[in-house]
Design a protein around this motif. Structure first.
Motif, PDB file in Angstrom:
ATOM      1  N   ASP A  88       0.828  -1.216   0.000  1.00 47.37           N
ATOM      2  CA  ASP A  88       0.000   0.000   0.000  1.00 47.37           C
ATOM      3  C   ASP A  88       0.859   1.262   0.000  1.00 47.37           C
ATOM      4  O   ASP A  88       0.581   2.221  -0.719  1.00 47.37           O
ATOM      5  CB  ASP A  88      -0.923   0.024   1.225  1.00 47.37           C
ATOM      6  N   ARG A 128       2.456   1.755  -3.346  1.00 46.08           N
ATOM      7  CA  ARG A 128       1.472   2.258  -4.322  1.00 46.08           C
ATOM      8  C   ARG A 128       1.230   3.757  -4.130  1.00 46.08           C
ATOM      9  O   ARG A 128       1.170   4.524  -5.081  1.00 46.08           O
ATOM     10  CB  ARG A 128       0.153   1.483  -4.175  1.00 46.08           C
ATOM     11  N   LYS A 129       1.168   4.157  -2.869  1.00 47.49           N
ATOM     12  CA  LYS A 129       0.942   5.571  -2.547  1.00 47.49           C
ATOM     13  C   LYS A 129       2.126   6.415  -3.052  1.00 47.49           C
ATOM     14  O   LYS A 129       1.917   7.490  -3.632  1.00 47.49           O
ATOM     15  CB  LYS A 129       0.802   5.709  -1.027  1.00 47.49           C
TER      16      LYS A 129
END
Lengths: 156, 273
Positions: B220, B223-224
């Protein structure tokens, strides 16, 4: 180890495009023989970088194998275990020389089956050829610019 | 159908303009990138005019647009202020005053703690970058907290890891890993750029994500860093470059726009009823 229902290790197939910086054309059409890379040379480059980054044990577990290679288009399919997928992509990222020649590897598709990966490979031929041609042109210009810059600085 | 996420590489040197727009589009599509930012380096006051000329050149190239070449919409500009001994804080301020309205992104290379603290508090600066051998000492816990508070972004240039020998790579990785851990703890925002000097320096988002995961980031978080942060920075700054922009969250609007907005709201309310 991630396994299938039959107890077999899960594999992933990575479609990789590579490019070499020093591509000198002998007759304006074909690449110079020294820039045509063999499967073994590719495998050596990848596994050396992988073991330098992640160690020998992890590279053994990755089970790297080159399934298909098209030297003229500079495309190949690399097989690896699912567990080592991220590590292998990191290794491909860190590669700056292929068989001693400055180069780059771009993994652009990951698939669970070889059949699908080959299908995508066939589809992307025309686009890759076009990109390779333009990259050759640009890298040549960059190389000549760098050479002239070095000469100028020497003169100074 | 789910909309495809936009991925930007916010630091590529000017060699990329040697590609014709169509080929550039092909290359970016091949690398899964939807936009790039071209770097203009500046380290002395004398270079201001040169940079202005370069900015104009790129803007002209962008504005000679036709419908078949949408790639030009995805080309942005990034001014990298490199601190040298001759560059004093007053000079940096002058550079910022002259160049801020002309560009989408301003990056500053912080060589000292004092400059880092000043750069964090200055609203005109977007991205902070650090020399690889000082990053650990410059990004301490308090700096990481300040970066978060002032909504600044920290640049992680991939070229710092690629263009060096394996022995140096280990020490650079160590330096960055400690600094990134501090930034992560404070939830500060990071952006990865390639800082490519040639096509050999370009990497695609898939590679960047894998690299970040190797540096102990979760999926996550990676991805950020790769998708959300660059898009957010660009959105914020493009809004600022709008001539009607006044302050954060405040911009000039015409009476017609207000009426349009009201009628749209009334329509939606009617439809709901």
């Amino acid at each position: 180890m991630l396994t299938t229902a039959r107890g077999k290790e899960r594999q992933r197939y990575i479609l990789v495009h590579y490019f070499l910086f020093h591509v000198e054309n002998t007759n304006g059409k074909q690449d110079h023989p020294s820039t045509l890379i063999t499967d073994k040379q590719l495998w050596k480059t990848i596994s050396r970088t992988h073991s330098a980054l992640h160690g020998d044990i992890k590279s053994a577990l990755a089970g790297l194998y080159i399934m298909t290679h098209d030297p003229s288009c500079r495309l190949f399919i690399l097989r690896t275990s699912l567990q080592a997928l991220d590590d292998v992509i990191t290794s491909l990222t860190m590669i700056t020389k292929i068989n001693g020649i400055p180069g780059v590897m771009w993994p652009f598709k990951i698939s669970g089956t070889l059949k699908k990966c080959k299908k995508i490979m066939k589809k992307s031929y025309s686009q890759i050829i076009r990109i390779n041609q333009q990259l050759k042109k640009v890298t040549k210009e960059i190389a000549t610019n760098q050479a002239s810059f070095l000469e100028e600085s020497k003169e100074r | 159908m789910q909309k495809k996420k936009q991925v930007h590489d916010l630091g590529i040197h000017q060699w990329i303009l040697q590609f014709s727009p169509n080929y550039l589009q092909d290359l970016l599509r091949h690398l899964n990138l939807s936009g790039i930012a071209i770097i203009h380096e500046i380290s002395t006051l004398k270079e201001i005019n040169d940079v202005k000329r370069q900015l104009k050149k790129v803007n002209n190239w962008k504005h000679q647009m036709n419908e078949n070449e949408p790639v030009r919409k995805g080309v942005f500009q990034n001014i990298l202020i490199k601190e040298r001994q001759s560059l004093k804080p007053a000079a940096v301020k002058k550079i910022l005053m002259e160049l801020r309205p002309l560009t989408e992104i301003i990056t500053i290379e912080c060589q000292t703690a004092a400059l880092t603290k000043w750069a964090i508090t200055d609203r005109r600066i977007d991205l902070l970058t650090f020399p690889p051998h000082h990053v650990k000492s410059l990004v301490d816990a308090s700096t990481a907290r300040l970066i978060k508070e002032h909504e600044k972004f920290v640049e992680l240039p991939l070229s710092h890891f690629l263009s060096i020998s394996p022995a140096h790579r280990i020490s650079t990785l160590r330096q960055y890993m400690e600094a990134l851990e501090r930034l992560r703890k404070k939830d500060s925002r990071i952006i990865v750029t390639s800082r490519a000097q040639s096509p050999l320096g370009l990497r695609n988002p898939l590679q960047v994500r894998a690299f970040l995961k190797s540096l102990n980031f979760t999926d996550d978080e990676a991805r950020k860093i790769v998708i959300d942060n660059p898009t957010e920075l660009l959105r914020k700054n493009l809004e600022k470059l709008d001539p009607r922009y006044l302050l954060p969250g405040m911009k000039l609007i015409t009476l017609e726009e207000i009426i349009d907005e009201m009628t749209r709201k009334v329509k939606t309310l009617d439809e709901e009823e």
